[in-house]
Design an enzyme around this catalytic site. Sequence first.
Site, PDB file in Angstrom:
ATOM      1  N   GLY A 162      -0.144   5.018  -0.055  1.00 38.86           N
ATOM      2  CA  GLY A 162      -1.015   5.572   0.986  1.00 38.86           C
ATOM      3  C   GLY A 162      -0.400   6.717   1.772  1.00 38.86           C
ATOM      4  N   MET A 165      -6.962   8.095  15.231  1.00 40.64           N
ATOM      5  CA  MET A 165      -7.123   8.840  13.965  1.00 40.64           C
ATOM      6  C   MET A 165      -5.821   9.569  13.654  1.00 40.64           C
ATOM      7  SD  MET A 165      -9.643   8.689  11.985  1.00 40.64           S
ATOM      8  CE  MET A 165      -9.752  10.020  10.822  1.00 40.64           C
ATOM      9  N   SER A 187      -5.116  -0.766  13.970  1.00 46.04           N
ATOM     10  CA  SER A 187      -5.796   0.493  14.308  1.00 46.04           C
ATOM     11  C   SER A 187      -6.353   0.382  15.724  1.00 46.04           C
ATOM     12  CB  SER A 187      -6.947   0.698  13.319  1.00 46.04           C
ATOM     13  OG  SER A 187      -7.784   1.753  13.733  1.00 46.04           O
ATOM     14  N   GLY A 235       0.832  -1.219   0.000  1.00 46.04           N
ATOM     15  CA  GLY A 235       0.000   0.000   0.000  1.00 46.04           C
ATOM     16  C   GLY A 235       0.853   1.251   0.000  1.00 46.04           C
ATOM     17  N   LYS A 245     -10.878  -3.923  10.422  1.00 42.73           N
ATOM     18  CA  LYS A 245      -9.566  -3.854  11.069  1.00 42.73           C
ATOM     19  C   LYS A 245      -9.415  -4.921  12.151  1.00 42.73           C
ATOM     20  CE  LYS A 245      -6.754  -1.470  10.012  1.00 42.73           C
ATOM     21  NZ  LYS A 245      -5.812  -1.720   8.899  1.00 42.73           N
TER      22      LYS A 245
HETATM   23  P1  NAP Z   1      -4.725   5.352   2.383  1.00 42.49           P
HETATM   24  O1  NAP Z   1      -3.923   6.543   2.059  1.00 42.49           O
HETATM   25  O2  NAP Z   1      -6.068   5.251   1.760  1.00 42.49           O
HETATM   26  O3  NAP Z   1      -3.884   4.048   2.112  1.00 42.49           O
HETATM   27  C1  NAP Z   1      -4.498   2.794   1.943  1.00 42.49           C
HETATM   28  C2  NAP Z   1      -3.672   2.014   0.968  1.00 42.49           C
HETATM   29  O4  NAP Z   1      -4.288   0.735   0.783  1.00 42.49           O
HETATM   30  C3  NAP Z   1      -3.578   2.668  -0.391  1.00 42.49           C
HETATM   31  O5  NAP Z   1      -2.232   2.778  -0.699  1.00 42.49           O
HETATM   32  C4  NAP Z   1      -4.266   1.704  -1.330  1.00 42.49           C
HETATM   33  O6  NAP Z   1      -3.557   1.552  -2.527  1.00 42.49           O
HETATM   34  C5  NAP Z   1      -4.169   0.406  -0.572  1.00 42.49           C
HETATM   35  N1  NAP Z   1      -5.215  -0.499  -0.998  1.00 42.49           N
HETATM   36  C6  NAP Z   1      -6.547  -0.392  -0.809  1.00 42.49           C
HETATM   37  N2  NAP Z   1      -7.186  -1.425  -1.378  1.00 42.49           N
HETATM   38  C7  NAP Z   1      -6.224  -2.200  -1.944  1.00 42.49           C
HETATM   39  C8  NAP Z   1      -6.216  -3.400  -2.679  1.00 42.49           C
HETATM   40  N3  NAP Z   1      -7.360  -4.047  -3.000  1.00 42.49           N
HETATM   41  N4  NAP Z   1      -5.033  -3.909  -3.087  1.00 42.49           N
HETATM   42  C9  NAP Z   1      -3.872  -3.280  -2.804  1.00 42.49           C
HETATM   43  N5  NAP Z   1      -3.792  -2.135  -2.118  1.00 42.49           N
HETATM   44  C10 NAP Z   1      -4.970  -1.613  -1.689  1.00 42.49           C
HETATM   45  O7  NAP Z   1      -4.985   5.257   3.964  1.00 42.49           O
HETATM   46  P2  NAP Z   1      -4.016   5.395   5.218  1.00 42.49           P
HETATM   47  O8  NAP Z   1      -4.715   6.323   6.128  1.00 42.49           O
HETATM   48  O9  NAP Z   1      -2.619   5.658   4.824  1.00 42.49           O
HETATM   49  O10 NAP Z   1      -4.155   3.942   5.831  1.00 42.49           O
HETATM   50  C11 NAP Z   1      -3.089   3.003   5.787  1.00 42.49           C
HETATM   51  C12 NAP Z   1      -3.342   1.948   6.836  1.00 42.49           C
HETATM   52  O11 NAP Z   1      -3.424   2.562   8.116  1.00 42.49           O
HETATM   53  C13 NAP Z   1      -4.640   1.178   6.662  1.00 42.49           C
HETATM   54  O12 NAP Z   1      -4.417  -0.158   7.035  1.00 42.49           O
HETATM   55  C14 NAP Z   1      -5.582   1.843   7.678  1.00 42.49           C
HETATM   56  O13 NAP Z   1      -6.605   0.983   8.107  1.00 42.49           O
HETATM   57  C15 NAP Z   1      -4.597   2.133   8.786  1.00 42.49           C
HETATM   58  N6  NAP Z   1      -5.002   3.178   9.724  1.00 42.49           N
HETATM   59  C16 NAP Z   1      -5.251   4.445   9.278  1.00 42.49           C
HETATM   60  C17 NAP Z   1      -5.621   5.432  10.180  1.00 42.49           C
HETATM   61  C18 NAP Z   1      -5.885   6.841   9.749  1.00 42.49           C
HETATM   62  O14 NAP Z   1      -6.442   7.627  10.537  1.00 42.49           O
HETATM   63  N7  NAP Z   1      -5.479   7.241   8.536  1.00 42.49           N
HETATM   64  C19 NAP Z   1      -5.752   5.122  11.538  1.00 42.49           C
HETATM   65  C20 NAP Z   1      -5.491   3.818  11.967  1.00 42.49           C
HETATM   66  C21 NAP Z   1      -5.111   2.862  11.049  1.00 42.49           C
HETATM   67  P3  NAP Z   1      -4.043   2.116  -3.968  1.00 42.49           P
HETATM   68  O15 NAP Z   1      -3.280   3.350  -4.196  1.00 42.49           O
HETATM   69  O16 NAP Z   1      -3.682   1.066  -4.901  1.00 42.49           O
HETATM   70  O17 NAP Z   1      -5.528   2.360  -3.871  1.00 42.49           O
END
Ligand code: NAP
Length: 358
Positions: A21, A201, A136, A18, A175
């Site tokens: 992201g 968050m 998370s 990912g 999650k």
């Molecule tokens: P993000 O920018 O949306 O990143 C999510 C990533 O997952 C993207 O790079 C996306 O890649 C990839 N992805 C989604 N569906 C996919 C698939 N079918 N196959 C391959 N890749 C896929 O979100 P983020 O906030 O950085 O989140 C990253 C991680 O942190 C996640 O696991 C999320 O649950 C966790 N998290 C986030 C937060 C928060 O507040 N942001 C808090 C706690 C935990 P593409 O570019 O290919 O779509």
Amino acid sequence: MSSPTIPHGAITPVLVTGASGYIAGWIIKYLLEEGYTVHATVRDPAKQASVGHLLKMAETAPGTLKLFKADLLDQGSFRAAMEGCGVVMHTASPFVLDGFTDANEALVRPAVEGTRNVLNSVNECPSVHRVVLTSSVAAVYGDNEDILAVPSGVFTEDHWNTTSTVDHNPYQYSKVAAEREAWKMQKEQQRWDMVTINPAMVYGPSLTSGSQSASIDTLVQLGDGRLRTGVPKLVLGVVDVREVARAHVLAAFNIAAKGRYILNAGELTMLDIAKILRQKYGKSYPFPTMEVPKFIVWAFGPLMGPITRDFVKRNVGHPLKFDNRRSRDLLGVTYRPIAETFIDHFQQVLDDGLVKKR
Ligand code: NAP
């Protein structure tokens, strides 16, 4: 931090799933700055919006970036990228709160099957000795009111979300289901260990404008006037994206790291965030200035966005508290002041033109 770390010379490449992201961008920046070779997976390596910022940071950093194509739902697609890697950081998982009709397909299946897919490849790949899973606090609790069942009134790494389902809080459910699956697979073998990072968050500047992360949208909504009439009294745990990324790197190379680590800098409401921003950026921006009474959020919230009445009932007005001691004392995370996170984040939102400068 005095815990032993793996010496640089012994370091094999690090896989980051990912890579496009929001959080992964900062992880990769830190790894490249420290000279690591990063195997970065994205769904579309030709998409500039996904990889442009990564290629640019790799131009000047001492480390090396290699891009690979992989999809969570494409079995075995992470295997080639994992070849020779010592550490696998699995961050890929959809983080969207609306815009879908089938929550299982949009969130749960990619999270759980994707985790299984990545870990099946870890099982086949003898070089991997550690997995760092981006979980998370959503795997710790489902709704704020869950805290009523915790005698101390503070969530710790001992707690698990038992209240989310595919119909109620499907993201949270995705999650907790993915993290449970990961621990199950880890315990079925002895070669690799696992550390989970469980952030609240996440806010703070984004290195990419291509991310769909729900984190980024909240700041835009606070600044562009969509929340001008008021915000619900919703307490959130918050943490800076740079601390979350640093925690992944610490978790990867600190031999003593084990188990779950909650990442949380503090708890505050949407109105607290708006106050921080108004103090810095002034009254010309339409930041909300008041909280909407709960019964109005209950009545009208579901008409305006993805929140349900059940969510309002179980979250709005309830307190929330996390214990972050494991992350500070054992992992070595240092938290910056929360105001800095939101000011830096809003500045990035303005600089990237996501909210018009006034
Ligand atoms: P993000 O920018 O949306 O990143 C999510 C990533 O997952 C993207 O790079 C996306 O890649 C990839 N992805 C989604 N569906 C996919 C698939 N079918 N196959 C391959 N890749 C896929 O979100 P983020 O906030 O950085 O989140 C990253 C991680 O942190 C996640 O696991 C999320 O649950 C966790 N998290 C986030 C937060 C928060 O507040 N942001 C808090 C706690 C935990 P593409 O570019 O290919 O779509």
